[in-house]
Enzyme design. Structure first.
Site: not given
Length: 114
Positions: A81, A83, A85
């Site tokens: 998650h 990565q 973002h």
């Protein structure tokens, strides 16, 4: 935020998410400022956006260096998650920089017609 090599995966992921999120928010605020004709503010915000995303990149780079040196980081859905973002924030920043340039050109063209 500097993340030390012995920091756990959750702290690393949260640092990436925090810096990426701040960077993305500043990028979209920069776009809004440009749409309002506030180009100095837009330029300042997009610079701040790039700095925040740079901090997220520094954390990610440290993870890569650690792994290259034999220290692996435990991966979880939170890490993935983070990565996501980071990647979307970098893309938003790059695209919004181009959109600000286009907005400046539009403004210049409008002023030329008046």
């Amino acid at each position: 935020m500097v993340v030390k090599a012995n920091t756990d995966a959750q702290d690393i992921a949260m640092a990436i998410i925090a810096h990426s999120g701040d960077g993305r928010s500043k990028a979209f605020n920069a776009l809004k400022s440009a749409e309002e004709g506030k180009f100095e503010e837009a330029d300042m915000l997009i610079k701040e956006s790039s700095e925040e995303i740079g901090k997220a990149h520094d954390v990610q780079t440290q993870m890569l260096v650690d792994e290259a040196n034999g220290k692996t980081t435990e991966f979880s859905i939170l890490t993935i998650h983070a990565q996501d973002h980071f990647m979307t924030s970098m893309l938003a920043n790059d695209l919004i920089k181009e959109m600000i340039k286009m907005q400046k050109e539009i403004d210049d063209l409008k002023k030329g017609k008046e």
